[in-house]
Design a protein around this motif. Sequence first.
Motif, PDB file in Angstrom:
ATOM      1  N   ILE A   1      -6.368   0.325   0.272  1.00  0.00           N
ATOM      2  CA  ILE A   1      -6.826   1.045   1.468  1.00  0.00           C
ATOM      3  C   ILE A   1      -7.984   0.289   2.121  1.00  0.00           C
TER       4      ILE A   1
ATOM      5  N   LEU B   1     -10.319   8.601  -6.008  1.00  0.00           N
ATOM      6  CA  LEU B   1      -9.747   7.666  -5.051  1.00  0.00           C
ATOM      7  C   LEU B   1     -10.804   7.141  -4.079  1.00  0.00           C
TER       8      LEU B   1
ATOM      9  N   LEU C   1       1.539   6.516  -6.968  1.00  0.00           N
ATOM     10  CA  LEU C   1       0.395   7.356  -7.334  1.00  0.00           C
ATOM     11  C   LEU C   1       0.718   8.826  -7.096  1.00  0.00           C
ATOM     12  N   ALA C   2       1.361   9.132  -5.974  1.00  0.00           N
ATOM     13  CA  ALA C   2       1.712  10.520  -5.667  1.00  0.00           C
ATOM     14  C   ALA C   2       2.642  11.091  -6.738  1.00  0.00           C
TER      15      ALA C   2
ATOM     16  N   VAL D   1      -4.643   1.588  -5.344  1.00  0.00           N
ATOM     17  CA  VAL D   1      -4.520   2.174  -4.009  1.00  0.00           C
ATOM     18  C   VAL D   1      -5.864   2.147  -3.279  1.00  0.00           C
TER      19      VAL D   1
ATOM     20  N   SER E   1      -4.843   4.687  -8.937  1.00  0.00           N
ATOM     21  CA  SER E   1      -5.887   5.034  -7.970  1.00  0.00           C
ATOM     22  C   SER E   1      -6.754   3.828  -7.658  1.00  0.00           C
TER      23      SER E   1
ATOM     24  N   SER F   1       0.999   3.823  -3.122  1.00  0.00           N
ATOM     25  CA  SER F   1       0.588   5.190  -2.819  1.00  0.00           C
ATOM     26  C   SER F   1       1.679   6.173  -3.226  1.00  0.00           C
TER      27      SER F   1
ATOM     28  N   SER G   1       0.828  -1.212   0.000  1.00  0.00           N
ATOM     29  CA  SER G   1       0.000   0.000   0.000  1.00  0.00           C
ATOM     30  C   SER G   1       0.862   1.262   0.000  1.00  0.00           C
TER      31      SER G   1
END
Length: 279
Positions: free
Chosen positions: A106, A162, A74-75, A102, A99, A71, A67
């Motif tokens: 999550i 998201l 993705l950032a 992620v 997205s 993440s 994760s």
Amino acid sequence: MAYELSGTPEVEPGTSASARPSRRPHWNKVPEVTACFWIIKVLCTTVGETAADLLDEKAGLGLTGVSVLMSALLAVVLVVRFRTQAYRAGVYWLAVALSSVVGTLISDNLTDDMGVPLGTTTAVFAVLLVVVFVVWYRRERTLSLHSIDTPSREAYYWLAVLFAFALGTAGGDLVSERVDLGYWLSAVQCALAIAAVAIAHFALDLDAVWSFWIACILTRPLGASIGDYLSQPTGDGGLGFGTVVTSGVFLAVILGLVVYLAVTRKDVADPARVARQAA
């Protein structure tokens, strides 16, 4: 003062020029919502499900480690997105695919690692998504998909994407847990729900903004059901292709479609028409 849900604010008589909305070029940074858009969207949600399972199985990082890694990726992609001045098919759909992964991770972290009930995670993600829409509208006075042309609007858009993926994951798992239909019937159920939204939009004039986001949420359990049906063992109701083959095939199809769109630019909005729709 009156406002349209998907337009720009009306200006009261006597408002000074400095207080009036600025007339900026409408370089919309999201694609036109076409049939090809929805095909890629469902494929991305399928990859989000199978890739999350694959990474959890093969990477050896654990659910939390995967994760964090995804993440971070993705950032990075979103930073690139914000630095571009217009819509770019490759970067946009890479951000959507990440997205999806992620959002799935999550939800899985909350339910699998932390033991949060699916009913709770579904409610939390629904509230978070509503909060994003409320703040987005209060700050921008529009939720129009034809005016994602400022950094703040793009930030709200990606937060909504998201949370829509996370909500679709939690809600889809909750429904599957309560109503055990199997992968194939679950996919049919989600497809029928999306069809009902489309009918409500085209035949009953359901607002385009809400139609879009409801369909976005529903594509997540649809894609997950398709991915699970293809990848899971036959003894569990799947076809047994495995997460590697399923993820690889769907990624190849996504890549082909994105290259096609990047070359033909068939999903790029006409700036003049976007300006009329956002006005």
